[in-house]
Design a protein around this motif. Structure first.
Motif, PDB file in Angstrom:
ATOM      1  N   VAL A 328       0.836  -1.210   0.000  1.00  0.00           N
ATOM      2  CA  VAL A 328       0.000   0.000   0.000  1.00  0.00           C
ATOM      3  C   VAL A 328       0.866   1.254   0.000  1.00  0.00           C
ATOM      4  CG1 VAL A 328      -1.615   1.363   1.389  1.00  0.00           C
ATOM      5  CG2 VAL A 328      -1.996  -1.087   1.075  1.00  0.00           C
ATOM      6  N   ILE A 329       1.864   1.300   0.878  1.00  0.00           N
ATOM      7  CA  ILE A 329       2.732   2.486   0.958  1.00  0.00           C
ATOM      8  C   ILE A 329       3.554   2.643  -0.315  1.00  0.00           C
ATOM      9  CG2 ILE A 329       4.810   3.357   2.118  1.00  0.00           C
ATOM     10  CD1 ILE A 329       3.553   2.667   4.751  1.00  0.00           C
ATOM     11  N   SER A 330       4.044   1.538  -0.849  1.00  0.00           N
ATOM     12  CA  SER A 330       4.806   1.598  -2.102  1.00  0.00           C
ATOM     13  C   SER A 330       3.951   2.164  -3.225  1.00  0.00           C
ATOM     14  CB  SER A 330       5.303   0.190  -2.461  1.00  0.00           C
ATOM     15  OG  SER A 330       5.865   0.177  -3.744  1.00  0.00           O
ATOM     16  N   HIS A 331       2.678   1.743  -3.287  1.00  0.00           N
ATOM     17  CA  HIS A 331       1.782   2.186  -4.352  1.00  0.00           C
ATOM     18  C   HIS A 331       1.379   3.652  -4.152  1.00  0.00           C
ATOM     19  CE1 HIS A 331      -0.968   1.612  -7.658  1.00  0.00           C
ATOM     20  NE2 HIS A 331      -2.012   1.972  -6.930  1.00  0.00           N
ATOM     21  N   LEU A 332       1.020   4.018  -2.903  1.00  0.00           N
ATOM     22  CA  LEU A 332       0.558   5.383  -2.622  1.00  0.00           C
ATOM     23  C   LEU A 332       1.654   6.411  -2.818  1.00  0.00           C
ATOM     24  CD1 LEU A 332      -1.563   5.059   0.656  1.00  0.00           C
ATOM     25  CD2 LEU A 332      -2.394   5.782  -1.573  1.00  0.00           C
ATOM     26  N   PHE A 333       2.825   6.117  -2.273  1.00  0.00           N
ATOM     27  CA  PHE A 333       3.890   7.118  -2.209  1.00  0.00           C
ATOM     28  C   PHE A 333       4.992   6.878  -3.232  1.00  0.00           C
ATOM     29  CE2 PHE A 333       2.510   7.228   2.465  1.00  0.00           C
ATOM     30  CZ  PHE A 333       1.564   8.208   2.198  1.00  0.00           C
ATOM     31  N   ARG A 334       4.710   6.052  -4.245  1.00  0.00           N
ATOM     32  CA  ARG A 334       5.569   5.882  -5.427  1.00  0.00           C
ATOM     33  C   ARG A 334       6.994   5.476  -5.045  1.00  0.00           C
ATOM     34  NH1 ARG A 334       2.805   4.048  -7.762  1.00  0.00           N
ATOM     35  NH2 ARG A 334       3.874   4.307  -9.740  1.00  0.00           N
ATOM     36  N   LEU A 335       7.109   4.333  -4.392  1.00  0.00           N
ATOM     37  CA  LEU A 335       8.414   3.759  -4.051  1.00  0.00           C
ATOM     38  C   LEU A 335       8.441   2.306  -4.518  1.00  0.00           C
ATOM     39  CD1 LEU A 335       8.548   5.115  -0.410  1.00  0.00           C
ATOM     40  CD2 LEU A 335      10.272   5.613  -2.128  1.00  0.00           C
ATOM     41  N   PRO A 336       9.104   1.959  -5.601  1.00  0.00           N
ATOM     42  CA  PRO A 336       9.808   2.865  -6.522  1.00  0.00           C
ATOM     43  C   PRO A 336       8.820   3.619  -7.416  1.00  0.00           C
ATOM     44  CG  PRO A 336       9.875   0.620  -7.343  1.00  0.00           C
ATOM     45  CD  PRO A 336       9.212   0.543  -5.995  1.00  0.00           C
ATOM     46  N   ALA A 337       9.297   4.695  -8.025  1.00  0.00           N
ATOM     47  CA  ALA A 337       8.407   5.567  -8.797  1.00  0.00           C
ATOM     48  C   ALA A 337       7.956   4.932 -10.102  1.00  0.00           C
ATOM     49  CB  ALA A 337       9.098   6.906  -9.072  1.00  0.00           C
ATOM     50  N   ASN A 338       8.814   4.111 -10.742  1.00  0.00           N
ATOM     51  CA  ASN A 338       8.491   3.479 -12.032  1.00  0.00           C
ATOM     52  C   ASN A 338       8.028   4.505 -13.069  1.00  0.00           C
ATOM     53  OD1 ASN A 338       9.073   0.882 -11.053  1.00  0.00           O
ATOM     54  ND2 ASN A 338       7.013   0.667 -10.205  1.00  0.00           N
ATOM     55  N   GLY A 339       8.717   5.633 -13.112  1.00  0.00           N
ATOM     56  CA  GLY A 339       8.393   6.664 -14.103  1.00  0.00           C
ATOM     57  C   GLY A 339       7.220   7.545 -13.718  1.00  0.00           C
ATOM     58  N   LYS A 340       6.569   7.278 -12.567  1.00  0.00           N
ATOM     59  CA  LYS A 340       5.446   8.097 -12.118  1.00  0.00           C
ATOM     60  C   LYS A 340       5.723   8.554 -10.689  1.00  0.00           C
ATOM     61  CE  LYS A 340       1.812   6.121 -14.987  1.00  0.00           C
ATOM     62  NZ  LYS A 340       0.420   5.634 -15.019  1.00  0.00           N
ATOM     63  N   PRO A 341       6.509   9.625 -10.531  1.00  0.00           N
ATOM     64  CA  PRO A 341       6.872  10.067  -9.174  1.00  0.00           C
ATOM     65  C   PRO A 341       5.759  10.794  -8.444  1.00  0.00           C
ATOM     66  CG  PRO A 341       7.787  11.563 -10.787  1.00  0.00           C
ATOM     67  CD  PRO A 341       7.124  10.462 -11.574  1.00  0.00           C
ATOM     68  N   MET A 342       4.617  10.990  -9.095  1.00  0.00           N
ATOM     69  CA  MET A 342       3.551  11.806  -8.507  1.00  0.00           C
ATOM     70  C   MET A 342       2.277  10.989  -8.326  1.00  0.00           C
ATOM     71  SD  MET A 342       2.174  15.482  -9.759  1.00  0.00           S
ATOM     72  CE  MET A 342       0.941  16.370  -8.810  1.00  0.00           C
ATOM     73  N   THR A 343       1.564  11.248  -7.228  1.00  0.00           N
ATOM     74  CA  THR A 343       0.252  10.649  -6.981  1.00  0.00           C
ATOM     75  C   THR A 343      -0.779  11.759  -6.878  1.00  0.00           C
ATOM     76  OG1 THR A 343       1.297   8.905  -5.674  1.00  0.00           O
ATOM     77  CG2 THR A 343      -1.074   9.135  -5.470  1.00  0.00           C
ATOM     78  N   VAL A 344      -1.856  11.639  -7.665  1.00  0.00           N
ATOM     79  CA  VAL A 344      -2.988  12.567  -7.568  1.00  0.00           C
ATOM     80  C   VAL A 344      -4.137  11.802  -6.916  1.00  0.00           C
ATOM     81  CG1 VAL A 344      -4.634  14.006  -8.820  1.00  0.00           C
ATOM     82  CG2 VAL A 344      -2.269  13.851  -9.616  1.00  0.00           C
TER      83      VAL A 344
END
Length: 579
Positions: A328-344
């Motif tokens: 959950v934390i990896s998905h929400l806070f982009r760790l790793p980012a995988n080219g998408k460092p931002m969450t809206v």
């Protein structure tokens, strides 16, 4: 060139300048009005000042003056050996009789010249459009920032501009944006992951005690007797699940609550079926009918929320379990980012009763992850409509949310968690929180209370600038604080069309040009309405037959995208509810 004025009095950071009638400058250049920069020539430096007031009252006829101007002393340009350099503050004050000129374009460029690579271009000066306005990213982020302005002044567009420029300059910085009105879905292209109730997974056991109580009681105050029961059984349910994971279920021993080691706030999994069975077990031991009702009501509350389809993002697989906190934390806070460092995070589709709790969980987890990771992976947490979650009135809103935002504001920079606040009512925002924002981008504000709060927040040297706030144009900004060289009136640059924020429902006051709305239209609206709070299959809509949907993984579930423009036939194309 003859100077157009001379210093006639000096007091602290203020000076008064007499404007000479015999100036050789053309009338168009002499327009020394409020808001213009002037330069005062001293022996060892050039002092930069801003005109805050101009008056021709009480002038003596014997003086060769046409007006008196009050100026704020902001900084000085020092002529070093290699090149001129600007610094804030004044070390050598002007003396009576020093000459005063309108500042030149070259001097403005010296003031606003980027001091390093860590600068972003956000627009141009209102006084001289040839001078680019730069903002220092490190100062703006590490000491927090706020964007303030009334509705319709370009605030959302300015936020899109700032965040896109930050992404460009800091591609590895993670950004989390709370999108209250679902405006920013398309502003960041493929660099942002868009989350909403249809593709978010936020397990209920990640909520602390105050947050889960807020969910179960629908935002109202909890019943003390029921809260006592919950506080007792939640740690035991966590212990049961942990033991269940480590031993055979058949050989499970009775647990002593005092030996579990978990608290109601420990973020470890538990199952709702265990929680309900523990409450039911206690209810079975009671002989007093009135006491049993308390337990029965609590079970009914849990079951009602568990079965509400609007809460599926929390209670999906509630009885299956599984420690998914890392995912959950990896998905929400982009760790790793995988080219998408931002969450809206689009909040408009969540039940109103649960939004405060969800925001509280997200803020708290963002801070705690920064705390326990020692800030090795910095993140910017941007809070749109911040006054909703951190109100100045302690009786309004959800206390834990205010506490979570306040922790980021006060301590976040030490752990790599930065805060960006966006609000149209700064006077309703907690004063402690806004005082931690050291860079302010202020757009037009008409409310007197909002302006009074700003006067208290900015330095004395910039306070006189605030008289411009009610009359700023669209996209015009007064920038104060650490991120800019001087308190500055600037204009945000144009934002490309694909980065403009758009609400998902673009409302027009002009009636639709389509034929009149019939019963099919009303029926389609009702199907969407009912479908948002039910799990049944929706019958085929006679108006619009949607193509068969491709099955996607939860993380790829399509979002409800804002349109790029108004479709004249949009009312006849109401789709079935997205689930």
């Amino acid at each position: 060139m003859t100077s157009f004025g001379r210093v006639i009095s000096v007091r602290g950071s203020l000076a008064r300048v007499g404007l000479l009638a015999a100036s050789q400058m053309p009338v168009s250049e002499v327009r020394a009005t409020v808001g213009r920069f002037v330069s005062i020539r001293c022996a060892s430096s050039v002092i930069v000042a801003m005109i805050t007031e101009v008056s021709c009252e009480n002038l003596s006829s014997t003086d060769n003056l046409i007006a008196i101007a009050s100026v704020d002393l902001l900084g000085e340009i020092l002529n070093a050996a290699d090149k001129a350099k600007f610094q804030r503050g004044v070390t050598n004050y002007p003396t009576i009789g020093d000459s005063v000129d309108l500042i030149t374009s070259q001097e403005l460029r010296t003031i606003y010249a980027p001091t390093g690579s860590d600068q972003i271009n956000v627009g141009f000066l209102q006084q001289d459009r040839s001078v680019v306005a730069y903002v220092d990213i490190e100062e703006m982020l590490s000491k927090h920032f706020a964007v303030l302005g009334s509705t319709g002044v370009g605030k959302s567009t300015g936020v899109s501009l700032l965040l896109n420029e930050i992404l460009k300059a800091r591609p590895n910085l993670r950004i989390f944006l709370l999108d209250v009105h679902n405006e920013y879905g398309r502003c960041f292209g493929d660099r942002a992951l868009v989350l909403n109730p249809r593709n978010l997974k936020l397990p209920f056991w990640l909520f602390n005690f105050e947050e889960i109580v807020d969910v179960l009681f629908g935002g109202r105050a909890g019943v003390p007797e029921e809260l006592d029961v919950l506080a007792e059984v939640i740690p035991i349910a966590k212990g049961i699940y942990t033991q269940y994971q480590n031993t055979d279920r058949l050989g499970l021993k009775r647990i002593d609550p005092k030996q579990i080691g978990f608290t109601v706030d420990t973020p470890v999994p538990y199952r709702l079926v265990d929680l309900i069975s523990l409450i039911d077990e206690r209810m079975g031991k009671l002989e007093n009918r009135s006491s049993r009702i308390i337990y029965h009501k609590l079970i009914s509350r849990i079951e009602a929320v568990r079965n509400d389809p609007r809460y599926a993002f929390m209670f999906d697989n509630a009885n299956v379990g599984g420690d998914t906190m890392a995912e959950v934390i990896s998905h929400l806070f982009r760790l790793p980012a995988n080219g998408k460092p931002m969450t809206v995070m689009q909040l408009a589709g969540f039940p109103a009763e649960v939004i405060d709790s969800v925001v509280s969980v997200l803020c708290r987890m963002a801070f705690d992850f920064g705390l326990w990771s020692d800030g090795v992976s910095p993140m910017l947490f941007v809070c749109e409509e911040a006054h909703r979650y951190a109100s100045a009135d302690r009786n309004v809103g959800f206390g834990p949310t205010r506490k979570a935002v306040s922790r980021i504001a006060k301590e976040g920079r030490k752990y790599g968690v930065y805060l960006g606040l966006i609000t149209q009512r700064p006077a309703e925002l907690d004063a402690t929180i806004i005082s931690q924002c050291n860079t302010l981008f202020t757009m037009r504000l008409a409310n007197e209370r909002d302006q009074a709060l700003l006067r208290a927040a900015v330095s004395d040297a910039a306070a006189n600038l605030l008289s411009f706030v009610p009359s700023l144009g669209t996209r015009e900004v007064l920038a104060f604080g650490e991120g800019v060289a001087l308190p500055t009136r600037l204009r945000f640059k144009e934002v490309p069309p694909h980065q403009l924020p758009r609400g998902e429902a673009t409302i027009s006051s002009v009636p639709s040009v389509t034929s009149g709305h019939d019963m099919h239209f009303v029926g389609a609206v009702l199907e969407r309405w009912r479908g948002a709070t039910s799990q049944r299959d929706v019958p085929n809509d006679p108006v619009f037959q949607a193509p068969p949907a491709k099955t996607l993984a939860p993380a790829e579930t399509p979002m409800l995208q804002p349109s790029m423009g108004l479709d004249p036939d949009r009312f006849s194309l109401l789709k079935k509810p997205l689930r």
